[in-house]
Design a protein around this motif. Structure first.
Motif, PDB file in Angstrom:
ATOM      1  N   PRO A 181      48.308  47.692  48.893  1.00 48.31           N
ATOM      2  CA  PRO A 181      49.660  47.271  48.488  1.00 48.31           C
ATOM      3  C   PRO A 181      49.846  45.761  48.525  1.00 48.31           C
ATOM      4  O   PRO A 181      50.546  45.212  47.664  1.00 48.31           O
ATOM      5  CB  PRO A 181      50.570  47.985  49.493  1.00 48.31           C
ATOM      6  CG  PRO A 181      49.698  48.314  50.659  1.00 48.31           C
ATOM      7  CD  PRO A 181      48.331  48.538  50.104  1.00 48.31           C
ATOM      8  N   ARG A 182      49.235  45.082  49.489  1.00 52.00           N
ATOM      9  CA  ARG A 182      49.406  43.631  49.555  1.00 52.00           C
ATOM     10  C   ARG A 182      48.750  42.948  48.355  1.00 52.00           C
ATOM     11  O   ARG A 182      49.319  42.033  47.760  1.00 52.00           O
ATOM     12  CB  ARG A 182      48.812  43.098  50.854  1.00 52.00           C
ATOM     13  CG  ARG A 182      49.053  41.612  51.051  1.00 52.00           C
ATOM     14  CD  ARG A 182      48.648  41.133  52.425  1.00 52.00           C
ATOM     15  NE  ARG A 182      47.226  41.229  52.661  1.00 52.00           N
ATOM     16  CZ  ARG A 182      46.651  42.074  53.490  1.00 52.00           C
ATOM     17  NH1 ARG A 182      47.380  42.913  54.203  1.00 52.00           N
ATOM     18  NH2 ARG A 182      45.340  42.112  53.652  1.00 52.00           N
ATOM     19  N   GLY A 183      47.549  43.396  47.984  1.00 50.80           N
ATOM     20  CA  GLY A 183      46.873  42.792  46.838  1.00 50.80           C
ATOM     21  C   GLY A 183      47.612  43.023  45.543  1.00 50.80           C
ATOM     22  O   GLY A 183      47.767  42.101  44.725  1.00 50.80           O
ATOM     23  N   PHE A 184      48.099  44.253  45.308  1.00 45.55           N
ATOM     24  CA  PHE A 184      48.843  44.527  44.085  1.00 45.55           C
ATOM     25  C   PHE A 184      50.190  43.815  44.083  1.00 45.55           C
ATOM     26  O   PHE A 184      50.689  43.436  43.023  1.00 45.55           O
ATOM     27  CB  PHE A 184      49.032  46.038  43.924  1.00 45.55           C
ATOM     28  CG  PHE A 184      47.894  46.721  43.228  1.00 45.55           C
ATOM     29  CD1 PHE A 184      47.916  46.915  41.867  1.00 45.55           C
ATOM     30  CD2 PHE A 184      46.787  47.157  43.936  1.00 45.55           C
ATOM     31  CE1 PHE A 184      46.870  47.543  41.210  1.00 45.55           C
ATOM     32  CE2 PHE A 184      45.727  47.775  43.304  1.00 45.55           C
ATOM     33  CZ  PHE A 184      45.766  47.973  41.931  1.00 45.55           C
ATOM     34  N   ALA A 185      50.801  43.623  45.245  1.00 44.88           N
ATOM     35  CA  ALA A 185      52.086  42.914  45.309  1.00 44.88           C
ATOM     36  C   ALA A 185      51.921  41.442  44.930  1.00 44.88           C
ATOM     37  O   ALA A 185      52.726  40.889  44.158  1.00 44.88           O
ATOM     38  CB  ALA A 185      52.686  43.047  46.713  1.00 44.88           C
ATOM     39  N   CYS A 194      53.754  33.338  50.765  1.00 44.56           N
ATOM     40  CA  CYS A 194      52.704  32.711  49.954  1.00 44.56           C
ATOM     41  C   CYS A 194      52.051  31.553  50.708  1.00 44.56           C
ATOM     42  O   CYS A 194      50.823  31.387  50.681  1.00 44.56           O
ATOM     43  CB  CYS A 194      53.287  32.219  48.632  1.00 44.56           C
ATOM     44  SG  CYS A 194      53.796  33.544  47.504  1.00 44.56           S
ATOM     45  N   LEU A 195      52.876  30.733  51.367  1.00 45.56           N
ATOM     46  CA  LEU A 195      52.313  29.621  52.139  1.00 45.56           C
ATOM     47  C   LEU A 195      51.458  30.120  53.302  1.00 45.56           C
ATOM     48  O   LEU A 195      50.503  29.450  53.709  1.00 45.56           O
ATOM     49  CB  LEU A 195      53.437  28.723  52.659  1.00 45.56           C
ATOM     50  CG  LEU A 195      54.145  27.846  51.623  1.00 45.56           C
ATOM     51  CD1 LEU A 195      55.315  27.115  52.260  1.00 45.56           C
ATOM     52  CD2 LEU A 195      53.175  26.841  51.004  1.00 45.56           C
ATOM     53  N   ALA A 196      51.792  31.291  53.836  1.00 49.35           N
ATOM     54  CA  ALA A 196      50.992  31.845  54.930  1.00 49.35           C
ATOM     55  C   ALA A 196      49.565  32.148  54.475  1.00 49.35           C
ATOM     56  O   ALA A 196      48.615  31.996  55.255  1.00 49.35           O
ATOM     57  CB  ALA A 196      51.657  33.109  55.472  1.00 49.35           C
ATOM     58  N   LYS A 201      40.552  36.165  48.510  1.00 51.20           N
ATOM     59  CA  LYS A 201      40.532  35.162  47.453  1.00 51.20           C
ATOM     60  C   LYS A 201      41.594  35.432  46.397  1.00 51.20           C
ATOM     61  O   LYS A 201      42.338  34.518  46.004  1.00 51.20           O
ATOM     62  CB  LYS A 201      39.143  35.135  46.808  1.00 51.20           C
ATOM     63  CG  LYS A 201      39.040  34.163  45.642  1.00 51.20           C
ATOM     64  CD  LYS A 201      37.686  34.267  44.957  1.00 51.20           C
ATOM     65  CE  LYS A 201      37.642  33.388  43.721  1.00 51.20           C
ATOM     66  NZ  LYS A 201      36.350  33.527  42.986  1.00 51.20           N
ATOM     67  N   ALA A 202      41.696  36.668  45.932  1.00 56.17           N
ATOM     68  CA  ALA A 202      42.675  36.978  44.893  1.00 56.17           C
ATOM     69  C   ALA A 202      44.095  36.735  45.386  1.00 56.17           C
ATOM     70  O   ALA A 202      44.935  36.181  44.652  1.00 56.17           O
ATOM     71  CB  ALA A 202      42.513  38.427  44.434  1.00 56.17           C
ATOM     72  N   ASN A 203      44.402  37.133  46.608  1.00 60.36           N
ATOM     73  CA  ASN A 203      45.742  36.909  47.154  1.00 60.36           C
ATOM     74  C   ASN A 203      46.043  35.422  47.284  1.00 60.36           C
ATOM     75  O   ASN A 203      47.159  34.972  47.010  1.00 60.36           O
ATOM     76  CB  ASN A 203      45.874  37.589  48.510  1.00 60.36           C
ATOM     77  CG  ASN A 203      45.763  39.097  48.424  1.00 60.36           C
ATOM     78  OD1 ASN A 203      45.881  39.670  47.348  1.00 60.36           O
ATOM     79  ND2 ASN A 203      45.522  39.741  49.542  1.00 60.36           N
ATOM     80  N   ALA A 224      48.934  33.605  45.254  1.00 59.38           N
ATOM     81  CA  ALA A 224      49.999  32.955  46.024  1.00 59.38           C
ATOM     82  C   ALA A 224      50.158  31.503  45.603  1.00 59.38           C
ATOM     83  O   ALA A 224      51.289  31.010  45.425  1.00 59.38           O
ATOM     84  CB  ALA A 224      49.689  33.051  47.518  1.00 59.38           C
ATOM     85  N   ALA A 225      49.042  30.787  45.442  1.00 58.53           N
ATOM     86  CA  ALA A 225      49.120  29.376  45.045  1.00 58.53           C
ATOM     87  C   ALA A 225      49.705  29.221  43.644  1.00 58.53           C
ATOM     88  O   ALA A 225      50.596  28.387  43.411  1.00 58.53           O
ATOM     89  CB  ALA A 225      47.728  28.751  45.117  1.00 58.53           C
TER      90      ALA A 225
END
Length: 676
Positions: free
Chosen positions: A358-362, A399-401, A557-559, A563-564
């Motif tokens: 869920p975190r990756g798809f979010a 995102c900054l986290a 890496k993808a997250n 995020a960036a």
């Protein structure tokens, strides 16, 4: 600039916006998995239906009917056989679902990867599912054969011959099981169970460029593009696997399978079988070879097609009817298709999820919203009354986290080196203090006093007299050989033998000393690491860097990239869409975070010492492509933000030093001039 409109009247009255915000915050927010799970179920169903089509083609190939209708008609035996063939494919689906994670497995060596795999229960469940798949396919294949295939348990032979147990079905079943074990190991080592978002995005972009006007669905185009790879892998795996499986059966499994499977089952069917005298031997060898090739190739083809189809359907963009997954959908007649009382709230719960799926798809969905859905992106800035913080505040912090975690992992990776240096310094200081204390103690020592001596007992007096007598005898004997003019009592040959023994003793002491043994062990280990067998034990520079930068056990890496990119796009879009001016105060933190992450990654890659097992390390190996891609994304994003907010740098709280550091991190001299 929209940030200056904090006191102006927005499109909607402030009271109305506050009322809407309070309603959304008080309403129950659906978890992100409530959107993701139904989506994956639908894609799983589509993948299963397409795989069933290939199973039907396989059922036609196995058909033995002579009727021109029933050998292909799906409502007859062909359809039943297709359903039976779909069960092995379904087992592969279950194994993939069980191992599915976002991001590849991140370890420092291949051996560490296999250790992690071996200690996970789902690894052994994957092996069981593959074994079940191979066993069930073998039963379907054998029972679908005709009587001329000679695959029954009993070989009745000719009329004058006694029946005996048939070894041919045993050979086929063992081959299928060996293929199952090998395929399970290959599946676990190939990383097909991981959702590789970067590859999906690149493939989608390429297909969009090549076939914008194509009416063929995207999954079918992807399957057609991979058809050649599936065919090559099936043929190569079949022939290489057959050689390995045949040797393993003949050398290891033949007697065991005969005594525990073939003969006991045959004895249940025919009581008057001769006594068990070992395997009966292969009959109709050419026919068995054709059956082994066709059966194993068909089994591998079904596995390959199932894996590829599942990957194509499940690993797609988190969209539903062309809209973000958490958005509320209505058709043309205003009928509710997907209800979502708080889309951004569900998305935030997904960004904060603990599981990788869920975190990756979010984060993937957030990137799509930031770059392609303007109406949904504006809601991130308008929801200012969300509890406990506004939508922008929570989104930016999450995102900054992801980016801040890079610097934290690098700091933890550097802690052992710093601790060792401090420990070495402390040990050196302790030894110096002990040396000074010992010297001071030697200076203060005086002659022992007689009053301090203890009283000797009779046993001590006798022992002292004996030691004195032995010492006197040794001195007399030694003086006999050392008297002037006395001949040497040791013969020259004996003296040479003594000298040779002394030399060998010294050499053996040097050879078998702990330092020498450690040196020999290190030499042997380095020679082993340079061979292909030692490759899994090498901790290469690239794997160590990726493990620190992207995290373990699965790569983030993808997250991090999503995020960036999402932060940069939201920050730049806020110049026109942020009516409440809540993004501007976050810009200094964003710039400092990006600058610090770029500097820390570059410093870590430039100063990290290669591991002693990395015997093939070269200086150009410091250029890790995955890390360079991350740094490039951070630099481009930092440059874009600095150019967009450079004229407001002073009012936002950025100093000239921080802007200079950001410019140096970007690596562009003209960023400062263009920003000013």
């Amino acid at each position: 600039m929209a940030t200056t409109a904090t006191t102006t009247t927005a499109t909607q009255p402030r009271a109305q916006m506050a009322a809407q915000g309070s309603v959304s915050s008080s309403a129950s927010v659906r978890p992100y998995k409530d959107f993701l799970t139904p989506l994956l179920h639908r894609r799983f169903t589509h993948a299963a239906l397409l795989t069933l089509l290939f199973c039907w083609i396989g059922a036609i190939y196995l058909s033995t009917s002579k009727s021109w209708i029933w050998w292909w008609f799906p409502l007859g035996t062909a359809g039943l056989r297709a359903l039976l063939l779909f069960i092995p494919c379904l087992a592969v689906f279950i194994a993939q679902v069980m191992n599915m994670e976002v991001g590849g497995r991140n370890t420092t060596s291949g051996f560490e990867t296999w250790v992690q795999r071996a200690t996970e229960s789902r690894t052994w469940m994957t092996l069981l599912w593959y074994c079940f798949s191979g066993w069930f396919f073998g039963e379907v294949y054998i029972w679908s054969s005709s009587e001329e295939a000679e695959l029954g348990w009993i070989d009745y032979g000719r009329a004058y011959e006694r029946p005996r147990a048939n070894e041919n079905p045993v050979v086929l079943r063992c081959l299928f099981m060996l293929f199952s074990v090998a395929s399970a190991i290959g599946f676990l080592g190939s990383g097909r169970d991981n959702v590789k978002i970067e590859e999906v995005e690149k493939t989608v972009q390429q297909l969009q460029k090549e076939g914008r006007e194509s009416k063929v669905p995207e999954p079918l185009r992807l399957l057609y593009a991979q058809a050649g790879a599936v065919l090559r892998h099936t043929l190569s795996w079949t022939f290489v696997g057959l050689v390995f499986a045949a040797l393993t059966y003949l050398l290891v499994l033949r007697t065991l399978a005969w005594n525990w499977m073939a003969y006991p089952l045959a004895r249940l069917m025919v009581r008057n079988l001769p006594e068990n005298s070992g395997p009966s031997g292969i009959i109709h060898g050419s026919m068995l070879f054709r059956q082994a090739v066709s059966g194993c190739s068909m089994l591998v083809a079904l596995w390959e097609v199932s894996s590829v189809v599942f990957t194509i359907f499940v690993h797609q963009l988190p969209l539903k009817r062309g809209q973000p997954l958490t958005s509320e959908l209505k058709d043309a007649s205003a009928i509710m298709l997907s209800k979502s009382s708080d889309p951004n709230g569900s998305l935030l719960r997904g960004l904060n999820a603990k599981k990788t799926m869920p975190r990756g798809f979010a984060f993937w969905e957030l990137h799509l919203i930031s770059t392609g859905f303007d109406a949904r992106r504006k809601t991130v800035f308008s929801e200012v009354d969300r509890n406990p913080k506004s939508s922008w505040a929570q989104t930016s912090s999450l995102c900054l986290a992801q980016i801040t975690a890079i610097s934290e992992r690098i700091s933890k990776a550097n802690e052992p080196t710093e601790y060792q240096n401090k420990a070495a310094e402390t040990e050196q200081q302790r030894r110096q203090q002990e040396y000074l204390i010992a010297q001071q103690r030697e200076k203060t020592l005086s002659l022992p006093r007689i009053a301090q001596r203890g009283v000797l007992s009779e046993r001590d007096v006798v022992a002292k007299q004996q030691s004195t007598a032995l010492q006197t005898f040794g001195n007399v004997t030694r003086s006999f050989g050392q008297s002037p003019g006395a001949p040497n009592p040791i013969a020259p040959q004996a003296r040479k033998a003594i000298e040779w023994t002394e030399q060998r003793t010294i050499l053996n002491r040097i050879r078998f000393s702990p330092a020498s043994l450690q040196q020999e062990a290190d030499k042997f280990a380095l020679q082993f690491l340079q061979t292909p067998l030692g490759e899994p034990f090498r901790q290469t520079f690239a794997r160590r860097v990726q493990a620190v930068v992207f995290g373990v056990p699965y790569s983030s890496k993808a997250n991090i990239l999503h995020a960036a990119k999402s932060l940069v796009r939201l920050a730049v879009a806020s110049l026109k869409e942020d009516d409440y001016g809540q993004v501007a105060p976050s810009i200094p933190t964003l710039i400092r975070t990006f600058t610090g992450a770029i500097a820390n990654v570059n410093r870590f890659v430039g100063t990290l010492a290669p591991h002693w097992t990395d015997v093939q390390f070269q200086e150009h190996d410091r250029q890790v492509s995955e890390v360079q891609e991350l740094v490039s994304v951070l630099r481009e994003g930092l440059e874009e933000v600095v150019l967009a907010f450079g004229e407001y740098a002073t009012s936002l709280g950025l100093s000239a030093k921080e802007l200079r550091e950001a410019r140096e991190a970007v690596g562009r001299r003209d960023v400062r001039e263009r920003a000013v």
